[in-house]
Every structure is written in structure tokens, then in C-alpha cells.
Design an enzyme around this catalytic site. Sequence first.
Site: not given
Length: 285
Positions: A105, A68
Site C-alpha cells: 500500500d 491485514k
Amino acid sequence: MNQPYAEVIGDPIAQSKSPVIHGFWLEKLGIAGRYDRHRVPLDGLADYLATRRADPNWRGCNVTMPHKLAIIPLLDRLDPLAAKIGAVNTVVREADGSLTGYNTDAPGFLEPLQPLLEQTHLFRMARVLGTGGASRAIVAALAERGFVLVLAGRDPAKAQAMLDELTAQDDHHAIDLAHFAEPTDFAFDDRAQCLDLIVNASPLGMTGQPPLAFDFTHAPPGSVVYDIVTSPLDTPFLKDARAAGLQTLDGLSMLIGQADVAFERFFGMKPPRGFDPELRERLLA
């Protein structure tokens, strides 16, 4: 087969539920496409992106650990929210072959909270447990929705640095995670117009991880308790919250919510959310 596809990458990757979610939506919409999982070691990330970038059928990928952060310098541009959070979990191949990084997210986390967020409150406070990558997205999202944050981690200095980086106000608080393990007799504000969240944004309580030590005397009346862990889905943290009479949200809520945003970017259609109960059954099978 010459059809559009997306995938999820990480190392390890076998545990990912994303192929089930996206595959379910592709099936329901009758889209001739596919969604795969692909193990990519950290030292193979650049080669993977170079190969996929050249494939016009590849619409992009979801990104899990440990990529990420590492993927950011390999992309052509970042969505402003991903840049603020400092983490990418979705990469989209644009028509010109360039790669854009997003973070879904944050909207995924907020999605199941929308009915509450649409209401007016006297005060909003969230106790967020954990200071990892997922916590960054959650802190940024909640700060933008007017929450005063109590961010708890094993290293309060790290928690404070995260608050300083991701929030504009100075009325947030960083504390030691151990603070919540012991009982308290604090007299909380019990007015109905207050919104209190307690969020486990850590891996504690996950299969193979130590339990999350949280004493529910730290939960104000009417708190909503949210655990982003997906294995097990019904964590001891959530069971204890229900035993205390509190409303709960599980990790599939966030997982499905963030996948919704990514799916539309990959395949150009909104997923059929009317089938969420059936999707949950499939995920739990």
C-alpha cells in the site's frame, strides 16, 4: 490445471477489483497463470494458509479486510516496511514453502506522486484524513518523504498515537476530523515551491458510507487532492477539489500502483504499465 496462480482473500471479497488488474496483466504478458478471488472467513485463515502453503503452484495472495493484521502471526517473516506499518496486504510463498508478508500500500500510494516527489521543495505538508489501516501505510510513506503531517481523525488521541508510533519527528500534528468541516480564513503560504497534499485515507465518501465533510478553504493554493476510495471513483470530495481548481488523484491510482508491486513478486515479471488507460477502461466497464 497445473499453472502458477495467486489470489486475493478477504471477507467479503466479491467487490475486489484485483482479479481484473492482475488478469489483465497476465493476458497482456501471455503468462499461463491466473489470479482468483477467494472468500476466507476470519476463523478459516489459518487453515487456508496451511493448505496453500503446501501447493507449489500457489505464488501468494493479496490480503484485504479483515485479515491485514490477523494474518501477521501466521507468517514466517515480515518485510521491514510491513513490520513498521503493522499491516500486511501481500503474502508471497517462497521457494522453500515459507510465507513472507509485505505491505504494498505504501509504494502503491506514492507511485502517482513520484513526479512531484522528484522535485525539490521548500516545504512539504500533507493533511491526511482518517486513522484506519490504509492511513498507517500512508503516514509511514509520507513521513519518510519529508512531509510534515496533519493527521485528522474522530479521535485525535488515536491520531497522535499513530504519529508517535510511525514517525521519528515531533513536528507533526493530530487534530479532530471535524476541524476541516468548517470554513477557515487562514492565510496559507502561497509560494510555488511548497508541496501540499490533502489525502482522504478514510472510507468516508465511499458507496454506503457517510460523506466526507471537508471545506476547501483548508486547502493551500496548488494543493494536490488524493482520494483512495474506489467506489465511486469520482467522489464528491474530488469533484469539489476540481471545482476549487485543484489537481486530483483517484483511488485507482493507488490500487494499480500497489498491484504492480505484488504482481512482480507473484509472477516474476514487471506488469505492462503502458496499457494503463486500457486497464482503467476495463476496471470502469
